[in-house]
Write a protein that holds these residues in place. Structure first.
Motif, PDB file in Angstrom:
ATOM      1  N   VAL B  96      -3.140  -7.297   9.551  1.00 21.19           N
ATOM      2  CA  VAL B  96      -2.035  -7.140   8.996  1.00 21.19           C
ATOM      3  C   VAL B  96      -2.731  -8.257   7.619  1.00 21.19           C
ATOM      4  CG1 VAL B  96       0.278  -8.451   7.912  1.00 21.19           C
ATOM      5  CG2 VAL B  96      -0.378  -6.593   9.556  1.00 21.19           C
ATOM      6  N   ARG B  99      -5.790  -6.539   5.933  1.00 17.70           N
ATOM      7  CA  ARG B  99      -5.223  -5.785   5.139  1.00 17.70           C
ATOM      8  C   ARG B  99      -5.120  -5.998   3.762  1.00 17.70           C
ATOM      9  NH1 ARG B  99      -3.180  -1.435   9.306  1.00 17.70           N
ATOM     10  NH2 ARG B  99      -5.288  -1.072  10.605  1.00 17.70           N
ATOM     11  N   ALA B 100      -4.590  -6.714   3.755  1.00 18.39           N
ATOM     12  CA  ALA B 100      -4.305  -8.197   2.163  1.00 18.39           C
ATOM     13  C   ALA B 100      -5.391  -8.009   1.729  1.00 18.39           C
ATOM     14  CB  ALA B 100      -3.243  -8.721   2.744  1.00 18.39           C
ATOM     15  N   TYR B 122       7.130  -4.165  -3.000  1.00 13.64           N
ATOM     16  CA  TYR B 122       7.166  -4.043  -1.570  1.00 13.64           C
ATOM     17  C   TYR B 122       5.826  -5.496  -0.533  1.00 13.64           C
ATOM     18  CZ  TYR B 122       6.603  -2.682   3.021  1.00 13.64           C
ATOM     19  OH  TYR B 122       6.917  -2.571   4.688  1.00 13.64           O
ATOM     20  N   GLY B 123       4.780  -5.358  -1.175  1.00 11.42           N
ATOM     21  CA  GLY B 123       3.322  -5.711  -0.388  1.00 11.42           C
ATOM     22  C   GLY B 123       3.848  -7.424  -0.892  1.00 11.42           C
ATOM     23  N   ILE B 126       6.377  -9.006   1.614  1.00 15.66           N
ATOM     24  CA  ILE B 126       6.807  -8.699   3.433  1.00 15.66           C
ATOM     25  C   ILE B 126       5.467  -9.482   3.576  1.00 15.66           C
ATOM     26  CG2 ILE B 126       7.069  -6.443   3.770  1.00 15.66           C
ATOM     27  CD1 ILE B 126       3.884  -5.529   4.279  1.00 15.66           C
ATOM     28  N   HIS B 127       4.340 -10.433   2.401  1.00 14.59           N
ATOM     29  CA  HIS B 127       3.356 -11.338   2.538  1.00 14.59           C
ATOM     30  C   HIS B 127       4.350 -12.484   2.407  1.00 14.59           C
ATOM     31  CE1 HIS B 127       0.615  -8.599   4.208  1.00 14.59           C
ATOM     32  NE2 HIS B 127       0.598  -7.842   2.136  1.00 14.59           N
ATOM     33  N   ARG B 176      -0.415  -1.121  -6.946  1.00 16.89           N
ATOM     34  CA  ARG B 176       0.400  -2.073  -5.483  1.00 16.89           C
ATOM     35  C   ARG B 176      -0.518  -2.220  -4.965  1.00 16.89           C
ATOM     36  NH1 ARG B 176       2.371   3.399  -2.308  1.00 16.89           N
ATOM     37  NH2 ARG B 176       0.473   3.264  -2.438  1.00 16.89           N
TER      38      ARG B 176
END
Lengths: 439, 267
Positions: B96, B99-100, B122-123, B126-127, B176
């Motif tokens: 995870v 991918r960030a 969204y990104g 969640i981070h 995004r």
């Protein structure tokens, strides 16, 4: 390259080639015809079914009643004057109020000994449930005692059938449930407007009864509602969780293949087998009460689970992989991807599957027979642990009853069940339309 | 064809800091091998394009760089890929987090079926990159600005991202990706579903993004590779045939196969 250089044969250039067009169009027309015939047949049978049920059943929504002016005499109802509910609950006392009032309405003397035989005949016009209805009215409001009330009381089932024309006047009197003398009284009452057909609210509120005029689907509807609630609360989360695990997390190996095959098989297991399972596990082993809607709900949950799992899995599969990639690509974890993106997109499909599963469960009869829900239940159940019946079971029981008035009630109950099913299916379609997303 | 002599001097002198270094990368899909020991160094703040015929493994290689291949059950990756000083296939590495740091833009624009704002928010959400609402708005606006989309959508941030045109959708996907401040952006044929005008806009954007991000782009269009990238790697049958500065690959390829491919003899 070589065939291009060959000059086309003279004959083919001039003579029209046979493409077999006529044949092709003919077969297309034939196929269309078959299709239209099939649809026509389907519609025909559907219409026949509806016409038959509606023509037989619509009369059950009305019930013949008799308007009487009743003096609720304290001396008869509550001689002690204590208003003790136990005293007031004695139904036989209410008969002593209703019967004389009725005799007067048809011109009989309540006291004359010579008319005893007539009175006995006249009494049969009134339902025996009338006294109980009056009692319940007084129990609800004891202040009525001592007053004079104009009350519509129930006529008996046979009178009801006669008034609705289901018992013919032409039938020989010996073989007729309604005698000539009774007919004369009924005609007189109808002429005066004292006897009339009123909306049959009892059909929706009463429980089981051997007298058709006091039989209703109240218990069955409540039982069915309890069961639907239990199925929804249990089958939806379990089914969705199982599908998400199988579809998204479980490794693809022999074991998951085996589980998948078994779930698909489970959807095809005859429902009576689920009833036997419920009897063995929930009643005999777990000791849950017989005839209770909780057991029915559990059995129907087992039956509905495969439907929901299969629908949910195909809904999850239908979510395009690009959405998962998009979420994973910005660094969402697998669980976040599923719960934030995949599940919302799959929810219309899951909802549709669930509603269809519920509709299936609502119409299910066989497993409920096995767990004793085919019972004579008079009292409206207040919890899922109380004895109850279900709508389709009620239909099954009424279909076997002898009285003429139960025929129309059977059809009316079928209509009500069909209405519930139609509402559920329409809402499934609407939900689908409402939440469906395109990408 | 006229000049096949390699010019090694230019290549050697201009090498920048290495962002990603792949060594002996092999990929198997079940029994089928897709990559046969690929070595590639990707330079920081440069656009590296991966070209080659269909099925040559360039997309597979790209998807190794942020472990997108993990989602395919039968896929197994060997060798070593280093991002900075970590080996991204180290079991200790959190995918995870990886991918960030390494964002991705896909072939087909794939905005979430949510509002434009939500797509980008969204990104970061969640981070946990934004403390409050105004923080989030700032990130969304600046991401859209960096992706050159802000002026076109500023009045309709609440409208669904799927309602935009194809080119706008793809730029939304780029916005995004940059909203989570990655170091590297992977692009898998980002323009293959777009018309020439939208393509030009995205290419322009890629060129601007190079300043802050390292970009790896897979493309089928040789012209696109020539236009946007500084370095090019030519893949063929699961191997890198040739890798070097884009100009050199397109004007003076060292390998006959590269020459044949870029002149359109196969592929």
């Amino acid at each position: 390259m070589t065939d291009l250089s060959v000059p086309p044969a003279q004959s083919t250039a001039q003579m029209p080639r046979d493409y077999g067009l006529k044949k092709r169009y003919a077969s297309e027309a034939r196929f269309k015809l078959y299709g239209m015939i099939a649809i026509g047949m389907g519609l025909l049978f559907l219409t026949l079914l509806f016409v038959s049920i509606i023509t037989k059943g619509y009369t059950a929504f009305e019930q013949t009643k008799i308007q009487l002016s009743l003096t609720l005499d304290e001396k008869i109802l509550d001689p002690a004057g204590t208003r003790d509910p136990k005293q007031l609950a004695k139904a036989i006392r209410y008969n002593k109020i209703i019967e004389p009032a009725f005799y007067q309405a048809i011109g009989l003397d309540p006291k004359d000994k010579a008319q005893k035989a007539d009175r006995k005949l006249a009494k049969k016009i009134i339902s025996r449930g009338a006294a109980i209805e009056l009692r319940d009215m007084v129990l609800d409001n004891p202040d009525l005692i001592g007053t004079t009330q104009s009350v519509w009381i129930l006529a008996s089932g046979d009178v009801d059938s006669f008034v609705k024309g289901q018992i013919s006047r032409q039938t020989d009197e010996k073989r007729r449930q309604i005698k000539d003398k009774q007919i004369a009284w009924i005609d007189a009452l109808l002429d005066q407007g004292i006897m009339d057909k009123k909306f049959n609210s009892g059909l929706f509120t009463f429980g089981a009864s051997s007298r058709p005029e006091t039989a209703g689907i109240g218990v069955a509807v409540i039982g069915s509602l309890f069961m639907m609630g239990i199925v929804l609360v249990l089958a939806l989360p379990i089914g969705v969780a199982a599908s998400i695990y199988l579809e998204e997390f479980a490794p693809k190996n022999k074991w998951t293949d085996l589980i998948e095959v078994n779930i698909n098989n489970l959807a095809a297991v005859p429902s009576i087998v689920f009833g036997l399972l419920g009897l063995a596990v929930f009643i005999n082993f777990a000791g849950l009460p017989r005839s209770a809607s909780i057991v029915g709900g559990l059995v129907l949950t087992l039956m509905t689970l495969p439907t929901i799992i299969i629908a949910t899995r195909s809904a999850l599969k239908a979510v395009p992989p690009s959405i998962r990639e998009a979420a994973l690509g910005v660094g969402a974890s697998k669980t976040q991807t599923i719960f934030h993106h995949v599940l919302p997109l799959a929810s219309p499909g899951i909802l549709t599957g669930t509603i269809i599963g519920l509709a299936q469960a609502l119409g299910e009869t066989a497993p409920l027979l096995m767990i004793g829900m085919v019972a004579f239940v008079k009292d409206i159940p207040v919890s899922p642990l109380d004895p109850a019946t279900a709508l389709p079971v009620q239909i099954y029981m009424w279909a076997g009853a002898a009285e003429r008035a139960f025929v129309e009630r059977t059809s009316a109950a079928i209509l009500i069940l069909l209405a519930f099913l139609a509402i559920m299916n329409i809402s499934a379609v609407l939900l689908r339309r409402r939440f469906e997303r395109r990408w | 064809m006229q000049d096949m002599t390699p010019i090694n001097t230019a290549e050697a002198s201009e090498r920048r800091a290495i962002k990603i270094s792949a060594k002996e990368v092999t990929v198997h899909y079940g029994a089928k091998q897709a990559l046969f020991g690929v070595d590639l160094d990707i330079e920081e703040n440069q656009v590296t394009s991966l070209i080659g015929p269909s099925g040559c493994g360039k997309s597979t290689f790209l998807r190794c760089l942020n472990r997108m291949n993990d989602t395919i059950d039968i896929c197994s990756v060997g060798g070593q890929i280093r991002l900075g000083d970590i080996n991204i296939y180290d079991p200790k590495v959190d995918v995870v987090e990886l991918r960030a740091r390494v964002g991705m833009v896909f072939q087909k624009p794939n905005p979430f079926p949510k509002s434009i704002f939500e797509n980008i928010a969204y990104g970061p959400r969640i981070h946990g990159l934004c403390r409050d609402k105004s923080d989030m708005e700032e990130v969304v606006v600046s991401s859209l600005q960096k992706a050159g989309l802000f002026d076109e959508v500023k009045d309709r941030l609440d409208e669904p991202g799927t309602g935009l045109s194809g080119g706008q959708q793809q730029r939304l996907c780029i916005a995004r990706a940059i909203a989570v401040s990655p170091e590297v952006i992977l692009m898998d044929e980002p323009c293959s579903a777009l018309d020439p005008i939208a393509t030009a806009k995205v290419e322009e954007l890629i060129d601007e993004l190079r300043e802050n991000y390292t970009i790896v782009i897979v493309t089928h269009s040789m012209q696109q590779a020539a236009r946007v990238s500084q370095r090019t790697a030519f893949f063929h049958l699961g191997n890198i045939v040739e890798e070097g500065p884009t100009e050199q690959i397109f004007t003076m390829p060292k390998d006959q196969r590269t020459q044949d491919y870029i002149t359109g003899r196969f592929g």
